[in-house]
Design a protein around this motif. Sequence first.
Motif, PDB file in Angstrom:
ATOM      1  N   THR A  57      12.293   8.711  -6.715  1.00  0.00           N
ATOM      2  CA  THR A  57      10.983   8.337  -6.206  1.00  0.00           C
ATOM      3  C   THR A  57      11.105   7.041  -5.422  1.00  0.00           C
ATOM      4  O   THR A  57      11.665   6.066  -5.909  1.00  0.00           O
ATOM      5  N   VAL A  58      10.601   7.090  -4.184  1.00  0.00           N
ATOM      6  CA  VAL A  58      10.656   5.937  -3.292  1.00  0.00           C
ATOM      7  C   VAL A  58       9.225   5.480  -3.025  1.00  0.00           C
ATOM      8  O   VAL A  58       8.362   6.282  -2.663  1.00  0.00           O
ATOM      9  N   CYS A  59       8.963   4.197  -3.225  1.00  0.00           N
ATOM     10  CA  CYS A  59       7.639   3.658  -2.924  1.00  0.00           C
ATOM     11  C   CYS A  59       7.758   2.705  -1.735  1.00  0.00           C
ATOM     12  O   CYS A  59       8.827   2.192  -1.436  1.00  0.00           O
ATOM     13  N   PHE A  60       6.652   2.504  -1.061  1.00  0.00           N
ATOM     14  CA  PHE A  60       6.647   1.695   0.163  1.00  0.00           C
ATOM     15  C   PHE A  60       5.219   1.298   0.494  1.00  0.00           C
ATOM     16  O   PHE A  60       4.261   1.739  -0.145  1.00  0.00           O
ATOM     17  N   LEU A  68       6.366   1.936   7.941  1.00  0.00           N
ATOM     18  CA  LEU A  68       6.646   1.693   6.535  1.00  0.00           C
ATOM     19  C   LEU A  68       7.397   0.390   6.347  1.00  0.00           C
ATOM     20  O   LEU A  68       8.260   0.044   7.149  1.00  0.00           O
ATOM     21  N   SER A  69       7.071  -0.318   5.275  1.00  0.00           N
ATOM     22  CA  SER A  69       7.780  -1.553   4.941  1.00  0.00           C
ATOM     23  C   SER A  69       7.919  -1.634   3.422  1.00  0.00           C
ATOM     24  O   SER A  69       7.349  -0.829   2.693  1.00  0.00           O
ATOM     25  N   ASP A  70       8.676  -2.619   2.961  1.00  0.00           N
ATOM     26  CA  ASP A  70       8.896  -2.834   1.518  1.00  0.00           C
ATOM     27  C   ASP A  70       9.330  -1.552   0.815  1.00  0.00           C
ATOM     28  O   ASP A  70       8.819  -1.204  -0.247  1.00  0.00           O
ATOM     29  N   ALA A 107      -1.777   0.067   2.719  1.00  0.00           N
ATOM     30  CA  ALA A 107      -1.874   0.737   1.418  1.00  0.00           C
ATOM     31  C   ALA A 107      -0.494   1.202   0.967  1.00  0.00           C
ATOM     32  O   ALA A 107       0.395   1.425   1.787  1.00  0.00           O
ATOM     33  N   PRO A 108      -0.324   1.364  -0.346  1.00  0.00           N
ATOM     34  CA  PRO A 108       0.963   1.854  -0.853  1.00  0.00           C
ATOM     35  C   PRO A 108       1.115   3.358  -0.637  1.00  0.00           C
ATOM     36  O   PRO A 108       0.135   4.097  -0.567  1.00  0.00           O
ATOM     37  N   GLY A 109       2.377   3.770  -0.514  1.00  0.00           N
ATOM     38  CA  GLY A 109       2.708   5.182  -0.418  1.00  0.00           C
ATOM     39  C   GLY A 109       3.885   5.477  -1.318  1.00  0.00           C
ATOM     40  O   GLY A 109       4.570   4.565  -1.789  1.00  0.00           O
ATOM     41  N   LYS A 110       4.116   6.762  -1.562  1.00  0.00           N
ATOM     42  CA  LYS A 110       5.191   7.154  -2.463  1.00  0.00           C
ATOM     43  C   LYS A 110       5.683   8.536  -2.060  1.00  0.00           C
ATOM     44  O   LYS A 110       4.889   9.403  -1.705  1.00  0.00           O
TER      45      LYS A 110
END
Length: 118
Positions: A57-60, A68-70, A107-110
């Motif tokens: 699982t990759v979050c960003f 995309l960042s972080d 906003a965060p994504g995954k």
Amino acid sequence: MKRLIIILGILMAATVSTFALETPQYPGGDEALEKYIATNLKYPTQARENGIEGVVTVCFIVNTDGKLSDIKIEHMVDPDLEEEALRLVKGMPAWTPADKGGNAVVAPGKVSVTFSLE
């Protein structure tokens, strides 16, 4: 007491509408995301030879421009699989950013990348 309940109801409604937003989306939606992963996934040789499977699982963060960042691993399985999952996510096109009241917001994504040997 009745007045307090009405005031709390108004505050709760205001809070919900303040935080309501549409989540970020991969261009073309979930089906397009699955196709991107299936087309671009390169199962690491070492992991394949060792029979390693799992879901990474990759979050960003999806920025207002859709970039995309972080990008980070949230769920680890194996270093080779994690490296490939990161490569996939870093190579993705810009996402449709989250929307709040007609404005793009950060906003965060995954994304979960499944590595499965047949």
